[in-house]
Design a protein around this motif. Structure first.
Motif, PDB file in Angstrom:
ATOM      1  N   VAL A   1       2.599 -53.315  23.168  1.00  0.00           N
ATOM      2  CA  VAL A   1       2.824 -54.651  23.719  1.00  0.00           C
ATOM      3  C   VAL A   1       3.847 -55.366  22.845  1.00  0.00           C
ATOM      4  O   VAL A   1       3.689 -55.441  21.629  1.00  0.00           O
ATOM      5  CB  VAL A   1       1.516 -55.479  23.724  1.00  0.00           C
ATOM      6  N   ARG A   2       4.905 -55.899  23.474  1.00  0.00           N
ATOM      7  CA  ARG A   2       5.912 -56.631  22.703  1.00  0.00           C
ATOM      8  C   ARG A   2       6.048 -58.050  23.240  1.00  0.00           C
ATOM      9  O   ARG A   2       5.473 -58.392  24.257  1.00  0.00           O
ATOM     10  CB  ARG A   2       7.248 -55.904  22.700  1.00  0.00           C
ATOM     11  N   ASN A   3       6.831 -58.857  22.554  1.00  0.00           N
ATOM     12  CA  ASN A   3       7.014 -60.278  22.866  1.00  0.00           C
ATOM     13  C   ASN A   3       5.743 -61.084  22.603  1.00  0.00           C
ATOM     14  O   ASN A   3       5.475 -62.060  23.289  1.00  0.00           O
ATOM     15  CB  ASN A   3       7.474 -60.505  24.307  1.00  0.00           C
ATOM     16  N   LEU A   4       4.968 -60.661  21.621  1.00  0.00           N
ATOM     17  CA  LEU A   4       3.764 -61.421  21.265  1.00  0.00           C
ATOM     18  C   LEU A   4       4.164 -62.691  20.529  1.00  0.00           C
ATOM     19  O   LEU A   4       5.003 -62.650  19.626  1.00  0.00           O
ATOM     20  CB  LEU A   4       2.857 -60.593  20.355  1.00  0.00           C
ATOM     21  N   PRO A   5       3.556 -63.820  20.890  1.00  0.00           N
ATOM     22  CA  PRO A   5       3.840 -65.042  20.140  1.00  0.00           C
ATOM     23  C   PRO A   5       3.240 -64.944  18.731  1.00  0.00           C
ATOM     24  O   PRO A   5       2.237 -64.260  18.526  1.00  0.00           O
ATOM     25  CB  PRO A   5       3.159 -66.138  20.950  1.00  0.00           C
ATOM     26  N   ALA A   6       3.829 -65.621  17.789  1.00  0.00           N
ATOM     27  CA  ALA A   6       3.346 -65.579  16.402  1.00  0.00           C
ATOM     28  C   ALA A   6       1.942 -66.140  16.277  1.00  0.00           C
ATOM     29  O   ALA A   6       1.222 -65.818  15.335  1.00  0.00           O
ATOM     30  CB  ALA A   6       4.306 -66.349  15.497  1.00  0.00           C
TER      31      ALA A   6
ATOM     32  N   PHE B   1       4.913 -57.603  17.944  1.00  0.00           N
ATOM     33  CA  PHE B   1       4.469 -56.482  18.769  1.00  0.00           C
ATOM     34  C   PHE B   1       3.173 -55.911  18.215  1.00  0.00           C
ATOM     35  O   PHE B   1       2.771 -56.208  17.087  1.00  0.00           O
ATOM     36  CB  PHE B   1       5.540 -55.392  18.868  1.00  0.00           C
ATOM     37  N   GLY B   2       2.506 -55.142  19.060  1.00  0.00           N
ATOM     38  CA  GLY B   2       1.249 -54.552  18.637  1.00  0.00           C
ATOM     39  C   GLY B   2       0.800 -53.473  19.604  1.00  0.00           C
ATOM     40  O   GLY B   2       1.555 -53.063  20.493  1.00  0.00           O
ATOM     41  N   PHE B   3      -0.441 -53.045  19.436  1.00  0.00           N
ATOM     42  CA  PHE B   3      -1.000 -51.964  20.239  1.00  0.00           C
ATOM     43  C   PHE B   3      -2.414 -52.313  20.669  1.00  0.00           C
ATOM     44  O   PHE B   3      -3.175 -52.905  19.910  1.00  0.00           O
ATOM     45  CB  PHE B   3      -1.036 -50.657  19.426  1.00  0.00           C
ATOM     46  N   VAL B   4      -2.737 -51.939  21.897  1.00  0.00           N
ATOM     47  CA  VAL B   4      -4.097 -52.067  22.419  1.00  0.00           C
ATOM     48  C   VAL B   4      -4.527 -50.664  22.826  1.00  0.00           C
ATOM     49  O   VAL B   4      -3.843 -50.001  23.605  1.00  0.00           O
ATOM     50  CB  VAL B   4      -4.147 -53.012  23.644  1.00  0.00           C
ATOM     51  N   LYS B   5      -5.635 -50.205  22.280  1.00  0.00           N
ATOM     52  CA  LYS B   5      -6.132 -48.860  22.594  1.00  0.00           C
ATOM     53  C   LYS B   5      -7.391 -48.990  23.443  1.00  0.00           C
ATOM     54  O   LYS B   5      -8.342 -49.653  23.054  1.00  0.00           O
ATOM     55  CB  LYS B   5      -6.434 -48.082  21.317  1.00  0.00           C
ATOM     56  N   TYR B   6      -7.338 -48.358  24.608  1.00  0.00           N
ATOM     57  CA  TYR B   6      -8.480 -48.341  25.513  1.00  0.00           C
ATOM     58  C   TYR B   6      -9.327 -47.102  25.291  1.00  0.00           C
ATOM     59  O   TYR B   6      -8.840 -46.078  24.824  1.00  0.00           O
ATOM     60  CB  TYR B   6      -7.995 -48.331  26.966  1.00  0.00           C
ATOM     61  N   GLU B   7     -10.610 -47.195  25.659  1.00  0.00           N
ATOM     62  CA  GLU B   7     -11.493 -46.037  25.590  1.00  0.00           C
ATOM     63  C   GLU B   7     -11.189 -45.048  26.715  1.00  0.00           C
ATOM     64  O   GLU B   7     -11.432 -43.864  26.590  1.00  0.00           O
ATOM     65  CB  GLU B   7     -12.951 -46.487  25.652  1.00  0.00           C
TER      66      GLU B   7
END
Length: 79
Positions: free
Chosen positions: A8-13, A47-53
């Protein structure tokens, strides 16, 4: 091999891991959330990451329009 990690990108600070988790939970069980931060200042790098089960949850979240705005001024979140 199927991956259940969403970039995921464009995350607000101002967004934190808990808020990011809440944005993605409607699409499936979230295993982990990680926002990449500057090592020295601990400020979000946007940016960051979301991991689903379950990998099927990735498909649901990437086609969702409800993730388009989370108080952003520079445009929608991009997956």
């Amino acid at each position: 091999m199927h991956h259940s990690n969403v970039y995921v990108r464009n995350l607000p600070a101002t967004i934190g891991e808990e808020m990011l988790r809440k944005l993605f939970e409607p699409f499936g069980d979230v295993e982990s959330v990680c926002i990449m931060r500057d090592l020295a200042s601990r400020v979000s790098r946007g940016f960051g990451f979301v991991k689903y089960e379950n990998v099927n949850s990735v498909c649901c979240s990437t086609f969702s329009t409800s993730l388009a705005d989370c108080g952003r001024k520079r445009g929608p979140l991009q997956l």
